[in-house]
Design a protein around this motif. Sequence first.
Motif, PDB file in Angstrom:
ATOM      1  N   ALA A  70       0.836  -1.207   0.000  1.00 56.66           N
ATOM      2  CA  ALA A  70       0.000   0.000   0.000  1.00 56.66           C
ATOM      3  C   ALA A  70       0.868   1.254   0.000  1.00 56.66           C
ATOM      4  N   GLU A  71       1.962   1.238   0.759  1.00 55.94           N
ATOM      5  CA  GLU A  71       2.866   2.382   0.764  1.00 55.94           C
ATOM      6  C   GLU A  71       3.555   2.542  -0.592  1.00 55.94           C
ATOM      7  N   ASP A  75       2.228   1.666  -3.495  1.00 60.44           N
ATOM      8  CA  ASP A  75       1.196   2.223  -4.376  1.00 60.44           C
ATOM      9  C   ASP A  75       1.122   3.738  -4.224  1.00 60.44           C
ATOM     10  N   GLU A  76       1.183   4.194  -2.985  1.00 54.66           N
ATOM     11  CA  GLU A  76       1.096   5.634  -2.721  1.00 54.66           C
ATOM     12  C   GLU A  76       2.316   6.358  -3.282  1.00 54.66           C
ATOM     13  N   GLY A 105       1.836   6.117  -7.266  1.00 54.91           N
ATOM     14  CA  GLY A 105       0.602   6.591  -7.872  1.00 54.91           C
ATOM     15  C   GLY A 105      -0.101   5.559  -8.730  1.00 54.91           C
ATOM     16  N   GLN A 126      -1.257   0.985  -8.650  1.00 49.23           N
ATOM     17  CA  GLN A 126      -1.301  -0.248  -7.863  1.00 49.23           C
ATOM     18  C   GLN A 126      -0.278  -1.239  -8.425  1.00 49.23           C
ATOM     19  N   ALA A 161       9.916   4.771   0.640  1.00 47.48           N
ATOM     20  CA  ALA A 161       9.304   5.435  -0.510  1.00 47.48           C
ATOM     21  C   ALA A 161      10.347   5.786  -1.563  1.00 47.48           C
TER      22      ALA A 161
END
Length: 319
Positions: free
Chosen positions: A24-25, A27-28, A31, A33, A96
């Motif tokens: 999920a991180e 994906d964030e 931008g 999936q 990230a």
Amino acid sequence: MGPTGFADIERFATEVPVAWRLFAEADEALGYQVLDRFRQTEGDYSEYAQVAFLVTCLALAEWAEQEALPARPGLCTGPSFGGKAAAAYVGSLSFADAVWMTARLARCVADYFSREHRSLVTHSFVRVKPEVAEELLGELIARDRVADVACRVDRDFFMVTLSADDLPGLEKGIRAAGGLSLYTMRPPMHSPAFAGLRRRAEKEVLDELEFAEPRLPVISDHDGSLLTTAEQVRNLLLDGFVRQMHWPGTVEALRARGVRTVCVAGPDALFSRVPATARNFEVVPVGPKRPLLVAAARGAEPRSSRGAESGAERGSAAG
């Protein structure tokens, strides 16, 4: 990183809490999936396959510290593609930033090889004595052909970067020596011929990132040296484009620093199994199925947190 299919990590990525949190991180950060694009995109080394590999390695390393290891690792190494995971694991890059870097480098590499060195591949083979391998490559070098050892995986296990036009002759020599050809990789990797790619990756990708001092030392997979600064970890990633990965030398360096147990965290069918590793260490392989098997044995859902047991720093995590 070897060819890793979506099915190999799908259940782990969606059912183990630490994994779905990190995906999920990711994906964030990107931008999009990651798992959806990984499932839909062909190619063993696509941008999405590489990001999924990175996230899976880091999720497994975190799970292993919580659930599988008797002590926190005291050293880290990341052979080849695993160098990106190692940089994030030791905190030289934030999660990230490591995800962003992996995606951007994959695009950079794909674009570079769409224009340059289009005939080159990296071929792996085993059961060939070092002196015979040297002779086979020497014949190509004598004809001014590219023939670089990209990876030395074990005493008789090599990956060689060369022209696809020269591959049939090399395979013939491998068979004559009693060896076995395994896999031909595109894009190619780890060759001095790719100095232009190293410069481009630095300018377009790594210059955009801020590296921090690693929280634990990293063993270089190129020469076994001990890396303890942000600049050294940064250079390790860049040098991976042009320097040979040497696993026996990495193993020797780990042994020399007292390591006797290694945790191989990631989708792996190679480094936890080759004799260079198995002969020298107690190996704790932690792949995508391990957390699920442990949870099934307990008759409970996989857990994402438990305090790691304290103890001497005796292990090494390899992503």
